[in-house]
Design an enzyme around this catalytic site. Sequence first.
Site, PDB file in Angstrom:
ATOM      1  N   CYS A 124      37.491  36.382  33.944  1.00 50.05           N
ATOM      2  CA  CYS A 124      36.404  37.114  34.598  1.00 50.05           C
ATOM      3  C   CYS A 124      35.695  38.100  33.670  1.00 50.05           C
ATOM      4  O   CYS A 124      34.650  38.640  34.029  1.00 50.05           O
ATOM      5  CB  CYS A 124      36.941  37.837  35.822  1.00 50.05           C
ATOM      6  SG  CYS A 124      37.871  36.748  36.936  1.00 50.05           S
ATOM      7  N   HIS A 268      32.112  42.757  38.132  1.00 52.52           N
ATOM      8  CA  HIS A 268      32.605  41.420  38.446  1.00 52.52           C
ATOM      9  C   HIS A 268      32.860  41.341  39.941  1.00 52.52           C
ATOM     10  O   HIS A 268      33.429  42.258  40.538  1.00 52.52           O
ATOM     11  CB  HIS A 268      33.890  41.161  37.657  1.00 52.52           C
ATOM     12  CG  HIS A 268      34.717  40.045  38.198  1.00 52.52           C
ATOM     13  ND1 HIS A 268      34.204  38.800  38.473  1.00 52.52           N
ATOM     14  CD2 HIS A 268      36.044  39.981  38.526  1.00 52.52           C
ATOM     15  CE1 HIS A 268      35.158  38.026  38.941  1.00 52.52           C
ATOM     16  NE2 HIS A 268      36.283  38.722  38.981  1.00 52.52           N
ATOM     17  N   ASN A 299      34.226  34.646  44.437  1.00 52.84           N
ATOM     18  CA  ASN A 299      34.594  35.058  43.082  1.00 52.84           C
ATOM     19  C   ASN A 299      34.366  33.876  42.150  1.00 52.84           C
ATOM     20  O   ASN A 299      35.087  32.882  42.193  1.00 52.84           O
ATOM     21  CB  ASN A 299      36.067  35.487  43.073  1.00 52.84           C
ATOM     22  CG  ASN A 299      36.554  35.919  41.697  1.00 52.84           C
ATOM     23  OD1 ASN A 299      35.974  35.579  40.676  1.00 52.84           O
ATOM     24  ND2 ASN A 299      37.647  36.654  41.672  1.00 52.84           N
TER      25      ASN A 299
END
Length: 343
Positions: A124, A268, A299
Amino acid sequence: MTKPQIRPAGGAQYSRIHGVGGYRPVRVIPNSEVLEWIDSSDEWIRTRSGIAERRWAGPEESVAEMSVQAAGKAIAQAGIAPEQIGGVIVATVSHLKQTPAIATEIAERLGCGTAPAFDISAACAGFGYGLGLADGMIRGGNAEYVLVIGVERLSDLTDKSDRSTAFIFGDGAGAAIVGPSDTPGIGKLIWGSDGSQRDVISQTQAWDTAFAKPDAINGAGPETKWPALRMEGQPVFRWAVWEMAKVAQQALDAAGITADQLGAFIPHQANMRITDAMIKALKLPESVPVARDIAETGNTSAASIPLAMERMLESGEAHSGDLALIIGFGAGLVYAAAVVTLP
């Protein structure tokens, strides 16, 4: 006798993001569909993560295809030709071929000539890592423009029976063109890792372990289990809330910027509760828009920051020239944060 000296590369003094683009798969997976896989509720998913729906890629929406679509938009916004790109960096953990790097296919399809192209695996934080590398390449004189892509097909690595992760992940691609600038456009990157916690987010098993089983080789049988992503939610949550707020503040301090001077906060898109906790820790004024793309996109790991950035610019929440604080964090555990000027 005077020793010969290497001629300096003579790169740009500064760099900035010139264009951003994203690609979101066509198929929408609402929470109601996820509830067919796991024993949960829409309220539980929304309360725990902030996610209402996510996008999952279809057979034709490969890692390469999504990247090419996102990159095309970023190139057009930057107003450059593909052949001006002197480097292609692709951040991904879901390109399932060990080699060659998917970046080489993307560079060829875009018409980037013989530009160096390579993949990085930083989960990420991958987009932030890519920005840092691009900034160094441009200021070091090794490229004029660099294409940075964050792309994931995390649906390929999602265990639909795992109640702790089945609702989290989505697919998509985000891209940015980084190039020379007369003024600083990318602040000092605050990045790092904590390998002592590498097991809290990981693949359930290595590929060699998975395919060493006879059932996996034959493609049938109850023993077959495709490797998937697993996560220990509470340790990750605590680390993200307490440690990443400190990293975000370090990025602000390194750039000489205070929270009230920001035009956007683009973390993020991991979890809405993590975002809210970071806002509180940073004492971010209510006037600063905050990316909450996770609600509709889930996500998407390395793709989440550029996708959220594109959405904020397109919706008018943020504007060209605004200063944005970005921060990515995830498996490794790895992290990267910086203040950037929006394209």
